[in-house]
Design a protein around this motif. Structure first.
Motif, PDB file in Angstrom:
ATOM      1  N   ASP A 183       0.821  -1.210   0.000  1.00 26.86           N
ATOM      2  CA  ASP A 183       0.000   0.000   0.000  1.00 26.86           C
ATOM      3  C   ASP A 183       0.859   1.266   0.000  1.00 26.86           C
ATOM      4  O   ASP A 183       0.433   2.304   0.508  1.00 26.86           O
ATOM      5  N   ARG A 184       2.077   1.176  -0.518  1.00 31.01           N
ATOM      6  CA  ARG A 184       3.025   2.292  -0.587  1.00 31.01           C
ATOM      7  C   ARG A 184       3.275   2.931   0.789  1.00 31.01           C
ATOM      8  O   ARG A 184       3.654   4.095   0.871  1.00 31.01           O
ATOM      9  N   LYS A 185       3.093   2.114   1.844  1.00 32.22           N
ATOM     10  CA  LYS A 185       3.339   2.595   3.202  1.00 32.22           C
ATOM     11  C   LYS A 185       4.397   1.778   3.927  1.00 32.22           C
ATOM     12  O   LYS A 185       5.178   2.299   4.710  1.00 32.22           O
ATOM     13  N   TYR A 186       4.404   0.474   3.681  1.00 30.78           N
ATOM     14  CA  TYR A 186       5.324  -0.422   4.379  1.00 30.78           C
ATOM     15  C   TYR A 186       6.073  -1.272   3.354  1.00 30.78           C
ATOM     16  O   TYR A 186       5.531  -1.607   2.299  1.00 30.78           O
ATOM     17  N   ALA A 187       7.301  -1.604   3.681  1.00 25.17           N
ATOM     18  CA  ALA A 187       8.114  -2.404   2.761  1.00 25.17           C
ATOM     19  C   ALA A 187       8.843  -3.507   3.520  1.00 25.17           C
ATOM     20  O   ALA A 187       9.238  -3.336   4.672  1.00 25.17           O
ATOM     21  N   VAL A 188       9.004  -4.630   2.837  1.00 25.55           N
ATOM     22  CA  VAL A 188       9.800  -5.745   3.354  1.00 25.55           C
ATOM     23  C   VAL A 188      10.898  -5.999   2.335  1.00 25.55           C
ATOM     24  O   VAL A 188      10.628  -6.254   1.165  1.00 25.55           O
ATOM     25  N   SER A 189      12.146  -5.908   2.767  1.00 18.71           N
ATOM     26  CA  SER A 189      13.285  -6.098   1.873  1.00 18.71           C
ATOM     27  C   SER A 189      13.913  -7.462   2.108  1.00 18.71           C
ATOM     28  O   SER A 189      14.194  -7.839   3.246  1.00 18.71           O
ATOM     29  N   GLY A 190      14.117  -8.197   1.040  1.00 15.29           N
ATOM     30  CA  GLY A 190      14.782  -9.492   1.143  1.00 15.29           C
ATOM     31  C   GLY A 190      13.822 -10.654   1.364  1.00 15.29           C
ATOM     32  O   GLY A 190      12.619 -10.474   1.510  1.00 15.29           O
ATOM     33  N   ALA A 191      14.400 -11.852   1.385  1.00 16.11           N
ATOM     34  CA  ALA A 191      13.618 -13.085   1.557  1.00 16.11           C
ATOM     35  C   ALA A 191      13.343 -13.322   3.038  1.00 16.11           C
ATOM     36  O   ALA A 191      13.899 -14.226   3.657  1.00 16.11           O
TER      37      ALA A 191
ATOM     38  N   THR B  90      -4.854  -3.234   7.893  1.00 10.05           N
ATOM     39  CA  THR B  90      -5.694  -2.582   8.910  1.00 10.05           C
ATOM     40  C   THR B  90      -5.861  -1.105   8.598  1.00 10.05           C
ATOM     41  O   THR B  90      -6.965  -0.550   8.659  1.00 10.05           O
ATOM     42  N   GLU B  91      -4.766  -0.450   8.220  1.00  9.41           N
ATOM     43  CA  GLU B  91      -4.818   0.974   7.888  1.00  9.41           C
ATOM     44  C   GLU B  91      -5.573   1.201   6.579  1.00  9.41           C
ATOM     45  O   GLU B  91      -6.347   2.153   6.450  1.00  9.41           O
ATOM     46  N   TRP B  92      -5.346   0.319   5.617  1.00  8.53           N
ATOM     47  CA  TRP B  92      -6.021   0.449   4.326  1.00  8.53           C
ATOM     48  C   TRP B  92      -7.523   0.277   4.476  1.00  8.53           C
ATOM     49  O   TRP B  92      -8.308   1.024   3.883  1.00  8.53           O
ATOM     50  N   ARG B  93      -7.932  -0.698   5.275  1.00  3.25           N
ATOM     51  CA  ARG B  93      -9.361  -0.980   5.450  1.00  3.25           C
ATOM     52  C   ARG B  93     -10.086   0.193   6.110  1.00  3.25           C
ATOM     53  O   ARG B  93     -11.244   0.477   5.789  1.00  3.25           O
ATOM     54  N   LYS B  94      -9.430   0.893   7.009  1.00  3.50           N
ATOM     55  CA  LYS B  94     -10.050   2.054   7.652  1.00  3.50           C
ATOM     56  C   LYS B  94     -10.399   3.130   6.625  1.00  3.50           C
ATOM     57  O   LYS B  94     -11.404   3.832   6.752  1.00  3.50           O
ATOM     58  N   LEU B  95      -9.555   3.247   5.615  1.00  3.09           N
ATOM     59  CA  LEU B  95      -9.788   4.239   4.567  1.00  3.09           C
ATOM     60  C   LEU B  95     -10.667   3.698   3.444  1.00  3.09           C
ATOM     61  O   LEU B  95     -11.162   4.472   2.612  1.00  3.09           O
TER      62      LEU B  95
END
Length: 235
Positions: A186-194, A209-214
């Motif tokens: 959602d262009r808010k959180y990122a996970v880098s790597g495996a 959770t944040e996306w659903r609120k909006l």
């Protein structure tokens, strides 16, 4: 909610990361609301289309690594892949430019088959030792996931799909991608790597959770009347 994944089909950790993400997504309660978008990334665009080196030789010659160091690294990666059910055969991997493979991915994405294309391309490179720059190989892989032979052939020669690959790579720079795999939620959180599946689960839950609120689920009060459904039933 959109999850964008930058990846190169020649990156061993990208395949492992794909499996771990899929494990997390399969267990995610609201997975039907997750839209996974695969993005192109090339770790080395200078690799020729015709193979000249093995995977190990490429690392020794181009990355300045010692043979013993390369062997140890590849053995460790192979073991990590095995833990998530993947078979890596680096001795069979054909080191060629991944641009054509990414063009197939871009075409498959347009058909709603991005994840399927990533899977067959990863398997072709890491497990089966197929040439992912070869057009006949890519046509066969495309047919395997339901694409038409003539359409794949056209896509591989169409500059539009090469431009889409380059656009993804340019976008990666803007987002701040420095290595792959790179998962953006959602262009808010990122996970880098495996990362382990748990890391994906935690970030999915937080972002969702944040996306659903909006984006709340619409609950309509419906007054029923005679109507027709898409399956042809009218009453």
């Amino acid at each position: 909610m959109k999850v964008e994944i930058w990846s190169d089909v020649m990156c061993p950790f990208c395949y492992i990361g794909k499996r771990n993400f899929e494990t997390a997504l399969a267990q995610f309660a609201d997975k039907e609301y997750i839209d996974v978008v695969w993005k192109s990334f090339q770790l080395d665009s200078s690799i020729p289309e015709v193979a000249k080196e093995s995977y190990a030789e490429y690392l020794v010659i181009n990355k300045g690594m010692a043979k013993e160091q390369v062997k140890g690294m590849l053995d460790n990666v192979t073991a990590s892949a095995k833990q998530v059910g993947l078979e890596y055969n680096f001795d069979k991997s054909v080191m060629v430019n991944s641009l054509n493979a990414h063009k197939l991915l871009q075409f498959a994405k347009a058909k709603g088959l991005g994840s399927e294309a990533e899977e067959v391309l990863f398997r072709a490179f890491f497990t089966d030792g197929e040439n992912i720059a070869d057009q006949a190989t890519l046509v066969a892989l495309g047919k395997e996931i339901g694409l038409e032979k003539s359409e794949v052939q056209t896509a591989l020669s169409d500059k539009k799909y090469e431009d889409l690959v380059k656009a993804d790579i340019q976008e990666a720079r803007q987002v701040g991608v420095q290595g792959v795999p790179f998962f953006v939620m959602d262009r808010k959180y990122a996970v880098s790597g495996a990362q382990p599946a748990q890391a994906f689960t935690q970030n999915l839950e937080k972002a969702y959770t944040e996306w659903r609120k909006l984006n709340p689920v619409s609950k309509l009060e419906i007054t029923q009347g005679q109507s027709c459904t898409p399956d042809g039933i009218c009453d």
